[in-house]
Write an enzyme that holds these catalytic residues in place. Structure first.
Site, PDB file in Angstrom:
ATOM      1  CG  ASP A 144       7.939  35.860  64.771  1.00  0.00           C
ATOM      2  OD1 ASP A 144       6.599  36.187  64.574  1.00  0.00           O
ATOM      3  OD2 ASP A 144       8.523  35.655  66.025  1.00  0.00           O
ATOM      4  CG  ASN A 191      -0.462  28.555  62.058  1.00  0.00           C
ATOM      5  OD1 ASN A 191      -1.608  28.078  62.122  1.00  0.00           O
ATOM      6  ND2 ASN A 191       0.159  28.733  63.043  1.00  0.00           N
ATOM      7  CG  MET A 192      -3.098  23.579  57.634  1.00  0.00           C
ATOM      8  SD  MET A 192      -3.824  24.463  55.977  1.00  0.00           S
ATOM      9  CE  MET A 192      -4.799  23.023  55.565  1.00  0.00           C
ATOM     10  CB  SER A 193      -3.389  25.303  63.636  1.00  0.00           C
ATOM     11  OG  SER A 193      -2.895  23.979  63.414  1.00  0.00           O
ATOM     12  CD  GLU A 194      -1.978  31.517  63.249  1.00  0.00           C
ATOM     13  OE1 GLU A 194      -1.600  31.922  64.454  1.00  0.00           O
ATOM     14  OE2 GLU A 194      -1.764  31.735  62.395  1.00  0.00           O
TER      15      GLU A 194
END
Length: 476
Positions: A264, A195-198
């Protein structure tokens, strides 16, 4: 892009990762505890759902795919609940049960649609023998077309490099939902779905779409990845591949209620679609549509092919158009459950003419929903001879799907649609021409199930063969 649903019944997917049990306690709150400034919840009901990698497996199964799962559990009651729940969904479990560890369990206390607190019961699995997972992976690989590694940093993927190498050696694509700021262990994977944060935790702040693509390409080169799919919340998702244009997909979420398990769903629909034969960009479009559905649900949720079809084509059933067999069966059941009468017919429909349109309009008037089953190219060739069909299957189906009378269009490869009809079981089977009802393929099965069979007349003066002959003779 408006993708067509694949037949997920052809998709075998192996999921390896951190499995967990999600528990929910529900109840009203009406007062503050006298012991501490916290609300008192009067628990009235509870729910248990597979979470983490187990939720990925549930998503595969709910689509109609064949899911196999490998993970680490304890030898306790939550492990038993997980296994029994997944088995009931036809997920094949091959867990490593370790008595010295608890099965990862997350308990959420809910009131008035809000999560008040989450309690985690877990210890990280560390120092486990890699062969425990690798041998289980070897058993499953011959039966799958894709592998998902679901990493929640709980220890199941402690030896992820070996898992990637084994899958790639078997020529099975590996899709990974990563965790943490170090992507080195995922070197050589087919695709990562941060995701964007990761993603920003690894590459730094992203300032624009171009900056995202540039940084993604840097990661792809550095870690020898096949592609990156960055999920971007309200900005949708972006697929980045070397030597190809980036593929940006806007969000399809209408309302965000709970993002639990959305990642998921993305990776499960993506991998299942590739396993079912879809190209990567179309698989991403399907995953994006799926994500838009599940964020509108509470907790770790799955979705059906019906929900996915509605997300792609709109909520009106008549917009389903071309559909895979497994999805059609679900759609018919849903329509019949609402009291709708389902009519089905079949044919080659090689060159659609006025006679076809008139016939289909008349068939549609006999019920609420009309299915048209279409012979595939090989089937037409066997029936009509060399030189036929003039138009390939996908074009014939696209034209039929554009008719207002037609709700669903589905292909079949056999000489007759008998098997397909026996699976779908419409309320009314219709055929054009001078057939006797008892001689129509699939008629006996429909009648035995309580349905009807009806013969309609074709419009005079309309014939595909005559049209072809006229064109060849220069008269058309």
């Amino acid at each position: 892009m408006k993708p067509i649903l694949p037949d997920y019944n052809n998709a075998g997917v192996l999921i390896i990762g951190d499995v967990m049990l999600d528990r929910y306690w529900y109840g009203p709150t009406s007062r503050i505890s006298p012991e501490a400034p916290v609300p008192v919840v009067k628990v009235e009901n509870n729910e248990e759902r597979p979470g983490g990698a187990a939720n990925v497996a549930m998503n595969i199964a709910s689509l109609g795919g064949h899911a196999r799962i490998v993970g680490l559990t304890g030898m306790d009651e939550p492990a038993k609940v997980l296994t029994e729940t997944l088995n009931s969904l036809k997920v094949k479990c091959d867990f490593v049960a370790l008595p010295e560890y608890p099965t990862i369990t997350k308990l959420r206390v809910m009131s008035r649609g809000q999560q008040l607190i989450r309690l985690d019961f877990e210890d990280k699995f560390e120092g486990t023998n890699p062969e425990l997972v690798l041998t289980r992976m070897e058993r499953a690989l011959p039966h799958v077309q894709a592998v998902i590694l679901s990493d929640y940093a709980k220890g199941a993927l402690e030896h992820v490099e070996a898992l990637i190498a084994k899958a790639r050696a078997a020529n099975v694509p590996v899709f990974i939902d990563p965790k943490g700021t170090n992507f080195e262990p995922y070197r050589g994977a087919t695709l990562l779905t941060p995701n964007m944060s990761e993603f920003e935790a690894v590459v730094g702040k992203v300032t624009s779409d171009d900056d995202l693509v540039e940084k993604a390409l840097g990661l792809i080169e550095k870690f020898e990845l096949g592609a990156l799919l960055v999920t971007r919340s309200e900005h949708g998702m972006t697929l980045v591949r070397p030597d190809q244009k980036p593929f940006h997909l806007p969000t399809q979420a209408k309302e965000v209620y709970d993002v639990t398990g959305a990642g998921d769903t993305v990776i499960s629909v993506l991998a299942a679609s590739v396993a079912a034969g879809k190209p990567l960009d179309e698989a991403c479009a399907l995953a994006n549509a799926a994500a838009g559905v599940v964020v509108g649900k509470l907790g770790t949720s799955t979705l059906s092919t019906i929900e996915l079809a509605e997300a792609i084509h709109g909520s009106r059933d008549t917009d389903f158009g071309v559909i895979a067999e497994a999805a059609l069966i679900d759609a018919v059941k849903a329509a019949q459950a609402k009291g709708e009468k389902v009519v089905m017919t079949n044919g080659c429909f090689d060159i659609l003419h006025a006679g076809h349109v008139s016939y289909l309009n008349n068939a549609a008037k006999l019920g609420d929903r009309l299915i048209v089953a279409v012979n595939t190219d090989e089937s037409v060739k066997r029936l009509k001879g060399p030189g036929r069909p003039v138009n390939p299957t996908d074009r014939r189906m696209a034209v039929l799907a554009g008719l207002g009378a037609v709700d669903w269009v589905v292909p079949f490869s056999e000489d007759t649609p008998q098997r397909l009809i026996s699976e779908v079981l419409p309320d009314l089977l219709v055929k054009g021409g001078d057939y006797k009802p008892e001689d129509i393929a699939g008629g006996k099965e429909v009648i035995a199930a309580g349905g009807e069979v009806k013969v309609l007349n074709f419009e005079d003066g309309c014939s595909t063969t005559e049209i072809i002959d006229a064109i060849k003779g220069g008269r058309g």
